[in-house]
Structure formats: C-alpha cells, structure tokens
Design a protein around this motif. Structure first.
Motif, short mmCIF file in Angstrom:
data_model
loop_
_atom_site.label_atom_id
_atom_site.label_comp_id
_atom_site.label_asym_id
_atom_site.label_seq_id
_atom_site.Cartn_x
_atom_site.Cartn_y
_atom_site.Cartn_z
N VAL A 129 0.76 -1.13 0.08
CA VAL A 129 0.15 0.03 0.04
C VAL A 129 0.94 1.22 -0.03
CG1 VAL A 129 -1.65 1.40 1.19
CG2 VAL A 129 -1.90 -1.22 1.11
N SER A 130 1.92 1.24 0.92
CA SER A 130 2.84 2.25 0.84
C SER A 130 3.60 2.50 -0.42
CB SER A 130 3.96 2.25 2.29
OG SER A 130 4.67 3.18 1.98
N ALA A 131 3.99 1.69 -1.05
CA ALA A 131 4.67 1.71 -2.26
C ALA A 131 3.79 2.23 -3.37
CB ALA A 131 5.38 0.54 -2.74
N ILE A 132 2.73 1.73 -3.46
CA ILE A 132 1.72 2.44 -4.71
C ILE A 132 1.39 3.78 -4.21
CG2 ILE A 132 -0.67 2.08 -5.37
CD1 ILE A 132 -0.30 -0.94 -4.76
N THR A 133 1.19 3.95 -2.94
CA THR A 133 0.82 5.51 -2.54
C THR A 133 1.99 6.44 -3.20
OG1 THR A 133 -0.32 4.52 -0.71
CG2 THR A 133 0.35 7.03 -0.50
N PHE A 134 3.11 6.18 -2.87
CA PHE A 134 4.30 6.97 -3.07
C PHE A 134 4.77 6.89 -4.64
CE2 PHE A 134 4.88 6.81 1.79
CZ PHE A 134 4.31 7.92 2.01
N ALA A 135 4.24 6.06 -5.22
CA ALA A 135 4.72 5.93 -6.88
C ALA A 135 4.47 7.34 -7.22
CB ALA A 135 4.03 4.58 -7.31
N GLU A 136 5.27 7.81 -8.11
CA GLU A 136 4.98 9.28 -8.96
C GLU A 136 5.18 8.92 -10.43
OE1 GLU A 136 7.21 12.33 -7.52
OE2 GLU A 136 7.67 11.53 -5.81
N HIS A 137 5.65 7.86 -11.08
CA HIS A 137 5.88 7.65 -12.59
C HIS A 137 5.35 6.36 -12.84
CE1 HIS A 137 8.52 11.01 -12.08
NE2 HIS A 137 9.30 10.43 -11.09
N SER A 138 5.48 4.96 -12.52
CA SER A 138 5.00 3.98 -13.02
C SER A 138 4.71 2.87 -11.82
CB SER A 138 6.04 3.29 -14.01
OG SER A 138 7.22 3.18 -13.63
N ILE A 139 3.93 1.99 -12.30
CA ILE A 139 3.56 0.98 -11.15
C ILE A 139 3.38 -0.26 -12.31
CG2 ILE A 139 2.22 -0.39 -9.53
CD1 ILE A 139 1.25 2.29 -8.70
N HIS A 140 4.15 -1.30 -12.36
CA HIS A 140 4.32 -2.43 -13.28
C HIS A 140 4.02 -3.55 -12.27
CE1 HIS A 140 5.95 0.05 -16.62
NE2 HIS A 140 4.70 0.32 -16.36
N LEU A 141 3.06 -4.23 -12.21
CA LEU A 141 2.71 -5.45 -11.10
C LEU A 141 2.23 -6.64 -11.85
CD1 LEU A 141 1.46 -5.00 -7.61
CD2 LEU A 141 -0.25 -6.34 -9.24
N THR A 142 2.58 -7.77 -11.39
CA THR A 142 2.09 -8.94 -11.79
C THR A 142 1.61 -9.74 -10.57
OG1 THR A 142 4.22 -10.30 -11.63
CG2 THR A 142 3.38 -9.26 -13.79
N ASN A 143 0.43 -10.58 -10.50
CA ASN A 143 0.05 -10.97 -9.30
C ASN A 143 -0.83 -12.19 -9.72
OD1 ASN A 143 -1.61 -11.01 -6.34
ND2 ASN A 143 0.82 -10.43 -6.44
N ALA A 144 -0.81 -13.35 -9.02
CA ALA A 144 -1.27 -14.50 -9.22
C ALA A 144 -2.98 -14.34 -8.75
CB ALA A 144 -0.57 -15.59 -8.70
N TYR A 145 -3.21 -13.91 -7.51
CA TYR A 145 -4.56 -14.23 -7.09
C TYR A 145 -4.75 -12.59 -6.62
CZ TYR A 145 -3.50 -19.02 -7.13
OH TYR A 145 -3.05 -20.33 -7.64
N PHE A 146 -5.59 -11.86 -7.27
CA PHE A 146 -5.66 -10.34 -7.14
C PHE A 146 -7.07 -10.29 -6.62
CE2 PHE A 146 -6.70 -6.08 -8.92
CZ PHE A 146 -5.53 -5.70 -8.30
N ILE A 147 -7.09 -9.99 -5.26
CA ILE A 147 -8.54 -9.89 -4.53
C ILE A 147 -8.13 -9.11 -3.60
CG2 ILE A 147 -10.53 -11.02 -3.52
CD1 ILE A 147 -9.47 -13.79 -4.73
N PRO A 148 -7.77 -7.95 -3.88
CA PRO A 148 -7.31 -6.91 -2.88
C PRO A 148 -8.41 -6.00 -1.89
CG PRO A 148 -7.58 -5.83 -4.78
CD PRO A 148 -7.88 -7.14 -5.14
N ASP A 149 -8.31 -5.74 -0.80
CA ASP A 149 -9.00 -4.89 0.18
C ASP A 149 -9.00 -3.44 -0.45
OD1 ASP A 149 -6.67 -3.52 1.09
OD2 ASP A 149 -7.58 -3.32 2.92
#
Length: 462
Positions: A303-323
C-alpha cells in the motif's frame, strides 16, 4: 498455487477459521504513513559490519536518486517500512532475477550441490513428482555428506504429498517440520488451520538465499509440463530471486524463527550467520509477515509503495483480490497520472479467484488503471517494479489469505540495474497478454457479471 483439495478443505473448515479471524483486520496504512518519522533525510542502511552513519546512508541514497526521475519511493516509503519492521535495508547485495521455474530450479539445485555446512528449505508445496524427487535425492545426498538439512513444508499446501515422501527424508537424518499440521493430534499448542506457511525460501550455508513464488513441483519445470485447465496443458509462470550478501542473514532469521515457533527439533550447532562480504551493489530489505494486525508487513509495504509511486507501477500477481485500501491506492495513483499496469492470469487453478478478481476491473479501468490478462500460461508470479528503481519479488498475493493470514516473505530491492531486468520481464509478460478494454468489458455478458458477484461474496476466504 492453491491446490484444489486443500482449497475445499479450507472452505469446509471456515467454521473453525472464523473463530480466530472474525475480529482480524488489516492495518490502516494511512495512519501508519502519518505516524512514520519524516525528519530523517535518508533511511538507515546496514552493512555486514553494522549500521552506516547518517551521512554515508545519505550519500548512497543521493547516488541512487540521481539514476532515476525524482520519486518518494526511495525515502518516504523506506521510512514507513522501517516503522513496521526490524529488518534492515542492507547494502552490498548481488541480486539475480530467476525469471521462471527452470531458472529457479537450476539455481536452487546448484546452490544445494555446493552446500558445505547447512541447507534450510521452507516451502508451501513440495510434491512427490519428478521435481520433488530430484530435490529429495539431492538433499539426502548432502545429508549423507555431513551437511545439515532441514525442511519446513506447509501441511495444507502439501496435503497431496504422501507421508512416505517425508518419512524417507526423516529416516535418513533430514530434520522435517510440518507447519501447522492439519491433524490437530500432531500439534503442540493452539490448532490454527487458517494460518498457512506460504513462504518459499532456500538458504545455503547462510551465504545464498533464493526466494519468491515458486513451489517444488513439476508444473514449473518446462513449457511442456503444467496443469490441465479446461482440457489444455498450461505451464506455470512464476519468478524467484537469488540473493548473495548481507541480506541473506535476514532470510536466515525468518527461517530459524519459524523453526523455533513450530517446535523444530534441536540439531547440532552450525554456522548459520557467517561473516558476509559485500557481493554486489543492490540495497535489499527482506520483509516477512505473520498473522496479527501488527505483523502484516507485506500489506503495508504494498500500500505504501503504491501510494508513493510517482511515475510507473508495473505489477504481476497471481490471485488479485485486494481490500479497499489497495484498490484505492491503485485508483488514486492512476488518477494522479502514474502509469499503472497490472498483469493478471486469464486462467488459473481457481475459477472463483479469477471471478473475484474480475469483480474489481470496472472500478480500476474507470480510474485509468490498465489491466492485462496473461494467456497460454498460469501466471503465478508476485512481483512489482515501481518508478524504475523499486522492485519486489516474493510469495505475497494481493488476496485476503496472503494479506491477512499467511506467513509470507518478500525481497524489496532498490537498484536501477535490477529494476531494468524486472521491466524487461514485465514487457515479456505484457507481450503475451491481452488488454482488458473498458468499453468491451462493460458489455460483458450478464452471466459473467453474476459469476463475479457470487465470487465477491467469498473474497475473504480466497
């Protein structure tokens, strides 16, 4: 990997689970961020010889900052993570990306072959198949040579592995621990079926560590093997990372802590924490999560890393059921102009998990998040690269079980060079993926919407 039998077993035991998890919640990361210290200019950085002075830490961070565009991911995020974990940010690490099962198994078997003192292996699944038996044979060989071998496997994850497989290891001197046995008669304390050990981690002689999302199973071994889904044989696509340098000691601490908590047998003293020299230039922090609101460190990290991102977020995830906190972090990032791309599986071993993930697509697409589904493989990786400098490879899925109840481990890497390798791997997956376009998605059939809504009802048990 969620084995079908184990999955239904868990659902059958929801009544038991709810007794322990009914009041469990994820921490409020906004509060954690607000309470994190902001006065220090740079995070504390550790070496094999101790903590660097603030001035030396600042010099290292300034050098790293000059290699990329300005981003808060290097300092503000590091301060937040420091506030929730005692695991230090360490310098002098060599980090090698192991992009698939073949590369990971080759590195693991080579490291095991070279072991001189001890081998500590912790895994969610170890199967009695060609790959599992290859590992078992080599571990038995090293035990016979006088190398101390210890194995922790998860009771639920390895439910389908015959008892005889583990008995063979034990009979030849390997110390084997079953994490939170399904059979309550095997436990020595509180029976907690809801808490699996989802970590995948190998430590050799306290000098080399390999961690990530790859279990010990033939489904990862080549493009010619895998799991049958709707009649098609699909390989599993996953990622590990090999670490050499001071950060290995943090992996060792996690393993030894789990061994002690699971009442692992005492063994002869070994050199678990040898003197470690600098092996590379990467800054690495090892973060492990255990059950309990104060210990959901990988959740805070994401959550913190996504919050402070300023340019790009490139994510892969197997089971994506976030809160909601993770969903809000992604949508807020996209709305402030961050390039948010998420690659998810188009098919997997749990159709419920796929439909629960798709329930959130509309809100993400509306905010400008770009979603892709990987074809011709079962995507099982749990990786991210942010702002071209911050990367993570680990065992943590963005679902409720991983975020709330599992033992997990992730490597956080601050390195421009490693991030470049991560971006290349992300681009390769992107080329094998289909983008979910908003207009087309909103025209999907009613039957699909019903499946998503039904799966959403059970998202906290997936």
């Amino acid at each position: 990997m969620k084995t079908i039998n184990a999955y239904f077993l868990i659902l059958l035991l929801i009544g038991v689970v709810s007794l322990d998890s009914g009041c469990a919640t994820l921490p409020n990361v906004s509060k954690v961020i607000d309470e994190a210290p902001t006065t220090r200019q740079s995070p504390q950085i550790a070496t094999a010889k101790g903590i660097l002075s603030p001035q030396n830490s600042k010099t290292i961070m300034e050098r790293l900052k000059k290699s990329v565009n300005p981003t808060d991911i290097l300092e503000r995020h590091a301060a937040v993570v420091e506030s929730v974990t005692e695991s230090p940010l360490t310098k002098g690490n060599k980090v090698t990306l192991l992009a698939n099962g073949q590369a990971a198994y080759a590195a693991m078997l080579q490291a095991i072959q070279r072991a001189k003192d001890h081998i500590n292996l912790e895994t969610y699944i170890i199967e009695d198949d060609a790959v599992g038996r290859t590992f078992a044979d080599l571990l038995l060989q090293k035990q016979a040579e006088g190398v101390q071998v210890r194995l922790i496997y998860d009771s639920v994850g390895s439910l389908n592995t015959p008892t005889a497989f583990f008995q063979r290891l034990r009979s030849e001197g390997i110390q084997v621990v079953e994490f939170n046995p399904i059979n309550p008669m095997k436990t020595h304390g509180h029976w907690l079926i809801k808490n699996p050990d989802h970590r995948k981690m190998l430590i050799i002689d306290g000098k080399v560590a390999i961690a990530g999302g790859i279990n010990i199973s033939s489904v990862y071994s080549s493009s010619l093997s895998g799991s049958r889904v709707k009649g098609s044989l699909l390989p599993w696509r996953d990622t590990d990372v090999q670490i050499e340098g001071p950060a290995v000691a943090e992996c060792q601490k996690l393993f030894l802590d789990t061994w002690q908590k699971q009442n692992g047998p005492e063994t002869s003293a070994r050199n678990y924490f040898p003197d470690l020299k600098e092996a590379g230039s990467a800054l690495v922090r090892i973060v492990g999560s255990t059950p309990g609101q104060d210990n959901r460190i990988t959740f805070v990290v994401y959550v913190s890393a996504i919050t402070f991102a300023e340019h790009s977020i490139h994510l892969t995830n197997a089971y994506f059921i976030p809160d909601d906190q993770i969903l809000d972090a992604f949508t807020d990032a996209a709305r402030r102009g961050v390039d948010v791309k998420i690659i998810l599986p188009s098919t997997t071993d749990s159709s419920m998990a796929i439909n629960a993930a798709r329930y959130n697509y509309s809100a993400l697409l509306q905010a400008g998040v770009k979603i892709y589904e990987r074809r011709n493989a079962i995507l099982h990786a749990k990786t991210a690269v942010i702002d071209g400098v911050w990367s993570t490879v680990g065992s943590t899925n963005l679902d409720y079980w991983s975020l709330l109840s599992d033992d997990e481990v992730n490597a956080l890497v601050l390195s421009r060079e490693f991030a470049v390798e991560m971006e290349k791997l992300f681009a390769e997956d992107l080329a094998e993926s289909d983008q979910i376009l908003r207009d087309k998605w909103e025209r999907r059939p009613l039957s699909q919407r019903v499946k998503e809504s039904f799966a959403h009802l059970f998202e906290q048990w997936m």
